[in-house]
Design an enzyme around this catalytic site. Structure first.
Site, short mmCIF file in Angstrom:
data_model
loop_
_atom_site.label_atom_id
_atom_site.label_comp_id
_atom_site.label_asym_id
_atom_site.label_seq_id
_atom_site.Cartn_x
_atom_site.Cartn_y
_atom_site.Cartn_z
N CYS A 40 0.84 -1.19 0.00
CA CYS A 40 0.00 0.00 0.00
C CYS A 40 0.88 1.25 0.00
O CYS A 40 2.02 1.22 0.46
CB CYS A 40 -0.93 0.00 1.21
SG CYS A 40 -2.17 1.31 1.13
N GLU A 41 0.35 2.32 -0.51
CA GLU A 41 1.07 3.59 -0.61
C GLU A 41 1.48 4.14 0.76
O GLU A 41 2.50 4.77 0.91
CB GLU A 41 0.17 4.60 -1.32
CG GLU A 41 0.84 5.87 -1.71
CD GLU A 41 -0.08 6.68 -2.62
OE1 GLU A 41 -0.29 7.86 -2.29
OE2 GLU A 41 -0.55 6.16 -3.63
#
Length: 123
Positions: A40-41
């Site tokens: 995930c970012e």
């Protein structure tokens, strides 16, 4: 919540709503008991609990408000449903229906898909 997003006139309205929802999600005190989601970012944690009535409860938290807004909406849809009920629930379709998926980065979508995998792995 879902209806509010569906009724939003444009992406900016949806974005503001997601940010507002994200502000309502507080950091869990037992975050160390959550799974850190890879890919995930931003840092994203999730925990799935099985209830005595065979339903699931998803609890999740992110360092980003917009992601937390997405998580609030997602938890609202997932919590209280059985694994069987969730087998046909696909996160990407859900967020596409809300008019959000096309505006999210691939890494944010990847984080959400990791949570979906965690749920589908529940037996």
């Amino acid at each position: 919540m879902k209806q509010s997003l569906l009724n939003a006139q444009n992406w900016e309205d949806k974005y503001r709503l997601l940010i507002r929802l994200g502000k309502t999600l507080t950091k869990p005190e037992d975050l160390e008991n959550y799974t850190l989601i890879s890919g995930c970012e931003v840092n994203l944690w999730a925990k799935i609990m099985r209830n005595s009535d065979r339903t699931l409860t998803l609890s999740a938290y992110s360092e980003a408000r917009i992601m937390n807004g997405l998580l609030v909406i997602l938890m609202n849809e997932v919590n209280g449903k059985t694994v069987k009920q969730l087998n046909n629930f696909h996160f990407s379709d859900f967020f596409r229906e809300l008019g959000i998926a096309q505006r999210l980065s691939s890494t944010r979508l990847n984080g959400l898909q990791q949570i979906e995998t965690m749920i589908k792995e529940q037996k």
